[in-house]
Design an enzyme around this catalytic site. Structure first.
Site, PDB file in Angstrom:
ATOM      1  N   GLY A  34      12.613  -1.411  11.060  1.00 44.53           N
ATOM      2  CA  GLY A  34      12.078  -2.764  11.269  1.00 44.53           C
ATOM      3  C   GLY A  34      13.121  -3.809  10.923  1.00 44.53           C
ATOM      4  N   GLY A  91       9.802  -1.621   5.320  1.00 44.40           N
ATOM      5  CA  GLY A  91       8.950  -2.785   5.589  1.00 44.40           C
ATOM      6  C   GLY A  91       7.497  -2.368   5.732  1.00 44.40           C
ATOM      7  N   LYS A 103       1.489   0.437   8.356  1.00 43.04           N
ATOM      8  CA  LYS A 103       2.839   0.484   8.901  1.00 43.04           C
ATOM      9  C   LYS A 103       2.780   1.054  10.318  1.00 43.04           C
ATOM     10  CE  LYS A 103       6.297   1.979   6.583  1.00 43.04           C
ATOM     11  NZ  LYS A 103       7.066   0.948   7.288  1.00 43.04           N
ATOM     12  N   GLU A 112       8.402   7.605   8.562  1.00 45.83           N
ATOM     13  CA  GLU A 112       8.378   6.720   7.390  1.00 45.83           C
ATOM     14  C   GLU A 112       7.461   7.300   6.304  1.00 45.83           C
ATOM     15  OE1 GLU A 112       9.160   2.388   9.493  1.00 45.83           O
ATOM     16  OE2 GLU A 112       7.123   3.148   9.388  1.00 45.83           O
TER      17      GLU A 112
HETATM   18  C1  5RP Z   1       8.045   0.359  11.617  1.00 43.13           C
HETATM   19  C2  5RP Z   1       7.396  -0.334  10.475  1.00 43.13           C
HETATM   20  C3  5RP Z   1       8.051  -1.590  10.013  1.00 43.13           C
HETATM   21  O1  5RP Z   1       8.497  -1.400   8.719  1.00 43.13           O
HETATM   22  C4  5RP Z   1       7.044  -2.715  10.079  1.00 43.13           C
HETATM   23  O2  5RP Z   1       6.628  -2.848  11.418  1.00 43.13           O
HETATM   24  C5  5RP Z   1       7.613  -4.053   9.566  1.00 43.13           C
HETATM   25  O3  5RP Z   1       8.636  -4.490  10.410  1.00 43.13           O
HETATM   26  P1  5RP Z   1       9.350  -5.903  10.189  1.00 43.13           P
HETATM   27  O4  5RP Z   1      10.121  -5.819   8.920  1.00 43.13           O
HETATM   28  O5  5RP Z   1      10.219  -6.058  11.422  1.00 43.13           O
HETATM   29  O6  5RP Z   1       8.292  -6.975  10.131  1.00 43.13           O
HETATM   30  O7  5RP Z   1       6.411   0.089   9.919  1.00 43.13           O
HETATM   31  O8  5RP Z   1       7.288   1.454  12.039  1.00 43.13           O
END
Ligand code: 5RP
Length: 236
Positions: A34, A91, A103, A112
């Site tokens: 992310g 993230g 997530k 993740e």
């Molecule tokens: C990916 C995730 C990311 O960590 C989540 O979408 C947050 O992304 P960002 O930091 O771009 O807001 O879970 O699968």
């Protein structure tokens, strides 16, 4: 007044940079996916280049994290080679007051969650727009599904009270395909009173690979926010 997209980006960058400071020499580090995790990977590479830390190895959670880590000069390893991860930094799309998460905005939640579950601590890096009172209030629950099971899984998710929608790709016709070659169904729930129970019930549907509810996995949460036009980080 809501912060501008540029200030939110700066808040994410500040959070990513502060999270990179938590990494010590010799650590095995889970590298999240992310835009916020990307700032952390960049800052970690910078610390290596400056000689502040040595001998770290990263376990990437996605193709994106792999590419960014290589660009940043972070040596990589895999779950075949390490049994435990010292620190995972990632993230989130939503964080509730119990530090339960949704997530999978980047369709990487399966890897993740594997990495987070093997880590001594999962440090979550978010801007404050991700903080919610109840999970599911701003973001659906992403569910990774084997392609042959998409229709039966969507019917089962509807029976669980959700509104499932197959995630479609941008700049490619058809559905999003994950790094594992599967599809993603985003499920809107009117309410998620018991995230742990819902996590287990979704994963119990045949054909489901993993869902984006992360219950009881998060350690420290670093929250980026904007004060008087300046990005700041608070540790929760
Ligand atoms: C990916 C995730 C990311 O960590 C989540 O979408 C947050 O992304 P960002 O930091 O771009 O807001 O879970 O699968």
């Amino acid at each position: 007044m809501a912060a501008s997209p540029e200030l939110i980006k700066q808040a994410k960058q500040a959070v990513g940079q502060q999270a990179a400071q938590l990494v010590a020499s010799g650590m095995v580090v889970g590298l999240g996916t992310g835009s916020t995790a990307a700032f952390m990977i960049e800052a970690l590479g910078e610390r290596l280049r400056r000689g502040e830390i040595q001998g770290i190895r990263g376990v990437p959670t996605s193709f994106q994290a792999t590419v960014l880590a290589r660009q940043a000069g972070i040596p990589l390893t895999s779950l075949d080679e390490v049994e435990e991860i010292d620190l995972a930094i990632d993230g989130a799309d939503e964080v509730d007051p119990h530090k339960n998460l949704i997530k999978g905005g980047g369709a990487a939640h399966t890897r993740e969650k594997i990495v987070a579950s093997l880590a001594r601590e999962l440090v979550v890096v978010v801007d404050e727009s991700k903080l919610v009172e109840r999970l599911g209030s701003t973001f659906p629950v992403p569910v990774e599904v084997l392609p042959i099971a998409v229709m039966p899984v969507m019917r089962a998710l509807t029976k669980l009270g959700g509104q499932p929608e197959l995630r479609m790709a941008v700049k490619k016709d058809g559905p999003v395909i994950t790094d594992q070659g599967n599809m993603v169904v985003d499920v809107k729930f009117a309410d998620i009173p018991d995230p742990a129970a819902l996590e287990a019930r979704i994963n119990n549907i045949p054909g489901v690979v993993e869902n984006g509810l992360f219950v009881g996995l998060a350690g420290r949460v670093l929250v980026g926010h904007v004060v008087d036009g300046h990005p700041q980080v608070r540790v929760w």
